[in-house]
Design a protein around this motif. Sequence first.
Motif, PDB file in Angstrom:
ATOM      1  N   GLU A   1       5.776  -0.855 -11.003  1.00  0.00           N
ATOM      2  CA  GLU A   1       5.778  -1.842 -12.097  1.00  0.00           C
ATOM      3  C   GLU A   1       4.567  -1.707 -12.994  1.00  0.00           C
ATOM      4  N   ASN A   2       3.618  -0.813 -12.577  1.00  0.00           N
ATOM      5  CA  ASN A   2       2.367  -0.772 -13.331  1.00  0.00           C
ATOM      6  C   ASN A   2       2.144   0.542 -14.067  1.00  0.00           C
ATOM      7  N   PHE A   3       3.176   1.381 -14.148  1.00  0.00           N
ATOM      8  CA  PHE A   3       3.013   2.620 -14.917  1.00  0.00           C
ATOM      9  C   PHE A   3       3.363   2.287 -16.365  1.00  0.00           C
TER      10      PHE A   3
ATOM     11  N   TRP B   1      -3.062   7.323  10.566  1.00  0.00           N
ATOM     12  CA  TRP B   1      -2.503   6.685  11.762  1.00  0.00           C
ATOM     13  C   TRP B   1      -3.627   6.054  12.564  1.00  0.00           C
ATOM     14  N   LEU B   2      -3.257   5.150  13.475  1.00  0.00           N
ATOM     15  CA  LEU B   2      -4.274   4.477  14.295  1.00  0.00           C
ATOM     16  C   LEU B   2      -4.892   5.431  15.307  1.00  0.00           C
ATOM     17  N   GLY B   3      -4.082   6.393  15.771  1.00  0.00           N
ATOM     18  CA  GLY B   3      -4.582   7.359  16.749  1.00  0.00           C
ATOM     19  C   GLY B   3      -4.293   6.949  18.191  1.00  0.00           C
TER      20      GLY B   3
ATOM     21  N   GLY C   1      -2.634  -3.396   8.903  1.00  0.00           N
ATOM     22  CA  GLY C   1      -3.326  -3.096   7.643  1.00  0.00           C
ATOM     23  C   GLY C   1      -3.544  -4.360   6.836  1.00  0.00           C
ATOM     24  N   ALA C   2      -4.489  -4.282   5.906  1.00  0.00           N
ATOM     25  CA  ALA C   2      -4.848  -5.472   5.129  1.00  0.00           C
ATOM     26  C   ALA C   2      -5.122  -5.122   3.674  1.00  0.00           C
ATOM     27  N   GLY C   3      -4.732  -3.904   3.278  1.00  0.00           N
ATOM     28  CA  GLY C   3      -4.922  -3.486   1.889  1.00  0.00           C
ATOM     29  C   GLY C   3      -3.679  -3.792   1.057  1.00  0.00           C
ATOM     30  N   ASP C   4      -3.685  -3.315  -0.166  1.00  0.00           N
ATOM     31  CA  ASP C   4      -2.545  -3.543  -1.059  1.00  0.00           C
ATOM     32  C   ASP C   4      -1.266  -2.926  -0.503  1.00  0.00           C
ATOM     33  N   THR C   5      -1.402  -1.750   0.113  1.00  0.00           N
ATOM     34  CA  THR C   5      -0.204  -1.096   0.649  1.00  0.00           C
ATOM     35  C   THR C   5       0.411  -1.951   1.741  1.00  0.00           C
ATOM     36  N   ALA C   6      -0.415  -2.429   2.675  1.00  0.00           N
ATOM     37  CA  ALA C   6       0.095  -3.243   3.786  1.00  0.00           C
ATOM     38  C   ALA C   6       0.779  -4.502   3.243  1.00  0.00           C
TER      39      ALA C   6
ATOM     40  N   PHE D   1      -8.529 -10.138   4.162  1.00  0.00           N
ATOM     41  CA  PHE D   1      -7.801  -9.009   3.586  1.00  0.00           C
ATOM     42  C   PHE D   1      -8.737  -8.131   2.762  1.00  0.00           C
ATOM     43  N   ARG D   2      -8.296  -6.900   2.533  1.00  0.00           N
ATOM     44  CA  ARG D   2      -8.956  -6.037   1.560  1.00  0.00           C
ATOM     45  C   ARG D   2      -8.150  -6.043   0.246  1.00  0.00           C
ATOM     46  N   ALA D   3      -6.885  -6.444   0.365  1.00  0.00           N
ATOM     47  CA  ALA D   3      -5.960  -6.368  -0.780  1.00  0.00           C
ATOM     48  C   ALA D   3      -6.403  -7.248  -1.944  1.00  0.00           C
TER      49      ALA D   3
ATOM     50  N   ILE E   1      -2.529   1.783   6.836  1.00  0.00           N
ATOM     51  CA  ILE E   1      -3.997   1.642   6.876  1.00  0.00           C
ATOM     52  C   ILE E   1      -4.703   2.662   5.974  1.00  0.00           C
ATOM     53  N   GLY E   2      -4.002   3.108   4.981  1.00  0.00           N
ATOM     54  CA  GLY E   2      -4.646   4.023   4.026  1.00  0.00           C
ATOM     55  C   GLY E   2      -4.181   5.462   4.203  1.00  0.00           C
ATOM     56  N   HIS E   3      -4.860   6.324   3.476  1.00  0.00           N
ATOM     57  CA  HIS E   3      -4.431   7.722   3.404  1.00  0.00           C
ATOM     58  C   HIS E   3      -5.607   8.657   3.536  1.00  0.00           C
TER      59      HIS E   3
ATOM     60  N   ILE F   1     -11.032   6.441  -5.180  1.00  0.00           N
ATOM     61  CA  ILE F   1     -11.281   5.107  -5.724  1.00  0.00           C
ATOM     62  C   ILE F   1     -10.035   4.495  -6.365  1.00  0.00           C
ATOM     63  N   TYR F   2      -9.446   5.186  -7.309  1.00  0.00           N
ATOM     64  CA  TYR F   2      -8.355   4.568  -8.082  1.00  0.00           C
ATOM     65  C   TYR F   2      -6.991   4.803  -7.444  1.00  0.00           C
ATOM     66  N   ARG F   3      -6.686   6.054  -7.112  1.00  0.00           N
ATOM     67  CA  ARG F   3      -5.465   6.424  -6.390  1.00  0.00           C
ATOM     68  C   ARG F   3      -4.178   5.834  -6.969  1.00  0.00           C
TER      69      ARG F   3
HETATM   70  P1  NDP Z   1      -6.971   0.690   1.702  1.00  0.00           P
HETATM   71  O1  NDP Z   1      -7.944   1.720   2.098  1.00  0.00           O
HETATM   72  O2  NDP Z   1      -7.209  -0.147   0.503  1.00  0.00           O
HETATM   73  O3  NDP Z   1      -6.785  -0.323   2.917  1.00  0.00           O
HETATM   74  C1  NDP Z   1      -6.617   0.122   4.217  1.00  0.00           C
HETATM   75  C2  NDP Z   1      -6.516  -1.100   5.115  1.00  0.00           C
HETATM   76  O4  NDP Z   1      -6.244  -0.651   6.432  1.00  0.00           O
HETATM   77  C3  NDP Z   1      -7.801  -1.913   5.156  1.00  0.00           C
HETATM   78  O5  NDP Z   1      -7.503  -3.271   5.112  1.00  0.00           O
HETATM   79  C4  NDP Z   1      -8.402  -1.517   6.502  1.00  0.00           C
HETATM   80  O6  NDP Z   1      -9.102  -2.547   7.133  1.00  0.00           O
HETATM   81  C5  NDP Z   1      -7.164  -1.228   7.320  1.00  0.00           C
HETATM   82  N1  NDP Z   1      -7.449  -0.300   8.396  1.00  0.00           N
HETATM   83  C6  NDP Z   1      -8.007   0.933   8.307  1.00  0.00           C
HETATM   84  N2  NDP Z   1      -8.088   1.504   9.515  1.00  0.00           N
HETATM   85  C7  NDP Z   1      -7.580   0.616  10.386  1.00  0.00           C
HETATM   86  C8  NDP Z   1      -7.415   0.608  11.784  1.00  0.00           C
HETATM   87  N3  NDP Z   1      -7.756   1.661  12.528  1.00  0.00           N
HETATM   88  N4  NDP Z   1      -6.873  -0.486  12.353  1.00  0.00           N
HETATM   89  C9  NDP Z   1      -6.495  -1.544  11.590  1.00  0.00           C
HETATM   90  N5  NDP Z   1      -6.642  -1.613  10.276  1.00  0.00           N
HETATM   91  C10 NDP Z   1      -7.179  -0.539   9.675  1.00  0.00           C
HETATM   92  O7  NDP Z   1      -5.569   1.452   1.622  1.00  0.00           O
HETATM   93  P2  NDP Z   1      -4.224   1.061   0.878  1.00  0.00           P
HETATM   94  O8  NDP Z   1      -3.290   2.130   1.246  1.00  0.00           O
HETATM   95  O9  NDP Z   1      -3.816  -0.319   1.145  1.00  0.00           O
HETATM   96  O10 NDP Z   1      -4.567   1.155  -0.678  1.00  0.00           O
HETATM   97  C11 NDP Z   1      -5.106   2.353  -1.215  1.00  0.00           C
HETATM   98  C12 NDP Z   1      -5.367   2.172  -2.699  1.00  0.00           C
HETATM   99  O11 NDP Z   1      -4.149   2.048  -3.420  1.00  0.00           O
HETATM  100  C13 NDP Z   1      -6.172   0.919  -3.011  1.00  0.00           C
HETATM  101  O12 NDP Z   1      -7.044   1.192  -4.060  1.00  0.00           O
HETATM  102  C14 NDP Z   1      -5.112  -0.059  -3.437  1.00  0.00           C
HETATM  103  O13 NDP Z   1      -5.610  -1.070  -4.284  1.00  0.00           O
HETATM  104  C15 NDP Z   1      -4.101   0.827  -4.149  1.00  0.00           C
HETATM  105  N6  NDP Z   1      -2.745   0.276  -4.102  1.00  0.00           N
HETATM  106  C16 NDP Z   1      -2.312  -0.480  -5.153  1.00  0.00           C
HETATM  107  C17 NDP Z   1      -1.046  -1.019  -5.165  1.00  0.00           C
HETATM  108  C18 NDP Z   1      -0.612  -1.811  -6.336  1.00  0.00           C
HETATM  109  O14 NDP Z   1      -1.429  -2.071  -7.200  1.00  0.00           O
HETATM  110  N7  NDP Z   1       0.641  -2.203  -6.421  1.00  0.00           N
HETATM  111  C19 NDP Z   1      -0.114  -0.837  -4.041  1.00  0.00           C
HETATM  112  C20 NDP Z   1      -0.678  -0.053  -2.968  1.00  0.00           C
HETATM  113  C21 NDP Z   1      -1.940   0.461  -3.010  1.00  0.00           C
HETATM  114  P3  NDP Z   1     -10.529  -3.082   6.599  1.00  0.00           P
HETATM  115  O15 NDP Z   1     -10.201  -3.908   5.400  1.00  0.00           O
HETATM  116  O16 NDP Z   1     -11.008  -3.839   7.756  1.00  0.00           O
HETATM  117  O17 NDP Z   1     -11.326  -1.846   6.297  1.00  0.00           O
END
Ligand code: NDP
Length: 311
Positions: free
Chosen positions: A50-52, A120-122, A154-159, A182-184, A240-242, A285-287
Amino acid sequence: MTQEQVEVLILGSGPAGYTAAIYAARAGLTPVMYQGGQPGGQLTITNDVENFPGYPDGIQGPEMMEDLRKQAERFGLDNRYGMATGVDFSTPLSHKVIIDEKHEITAKVVIISTGASAKWLGLPSEQRLNGMGVSACAVCDGFFYRGQDVAIVGAGDTACEEAHYLSKLCRKVTMLVRRDEFRASVIMQKRVMHTPNIEIMFNTETVEVLGEHGVDSVKVKNTVSGEETIIPVTGFFVAIGHEPNTGIFKDFLELDEAGYIIVEKGSTKTNIEGVFASGDAQDKIYRQAITAAGTGCMAALDAERYLAEQE
Ligand code: NDP
């Protein structure tokens, strides 16, 4: 090993790779692209984009990548399946890239747009049950858990985005958040907090995914009280990210501590002449699709200038 020489070689087929291809092809650089392990990149496993800019009603990720592919091919991109499995960047204007361990390409310029892959969590149980209830892509696999209870880490935007997506298919979604916040972005946090069938468990770590031939529950631990709980779920999603897909370049390119390719500020130049990096492989950073596309454009322009300087 078969051999071939090309002018411009593009590795990876996400928004960065295709934008580089469009610019390079229009500049007459006859680019050859190898699409990599996930043709179309990460957007092919997402739903609404929705953001492109330029899509007032949004667009489906796979559809957007199909459009980019057609646009690049219209200008003559030589688009191929295959994965880079090795490189030798020691000779300027003669960089070597091995494709699928059987084809050696020598290129004057290499544009890297290999992107990033899910982390992955591992946990051994996560690995054992991968594809049998454990997934890193809600959009790909959520459908299989319709009407069921699932958990997502996870607690980011993706989660948050994936939890919300799952909440529309599943009976209940439990979000496992390791810290007390959250990080989101705030908008995404609000979205999950206001969804009735999403339960958020803060200060919660995954101990083990349980089940024999499929997931039947997940054991979690409260990091404050130490208390362990078993949550019955049939699907376990990890968001949990990439990490960047840059392992094959590590002997030649400067990478940061997380493995992202280091580029010269304001350009896509790496430490190796004639090798340019774009997209998520160099951006922690931006991804975003739009920033990836922007750096793909930069890489093609940098490549064009570099080749002109060599003449
Ligand atoms: P992020 O790196 O932003 O978040 C990863 C999350 O996973 C964090 O909350 C982190 O916890 C958690 N995490 C990491 N390792 C573990 C673990 N071992 N166990 C449990 N939790 C864990 O990744 P995202 O993929 O969410 O986002 C990547 C980027 O893409 C960001 O910049 C994001 O803003 C962007 N994005 C934007 C979207 C949109 O605008 N629609 C949609 C999706 C992504 P902790 O917070 O404790 O470090």
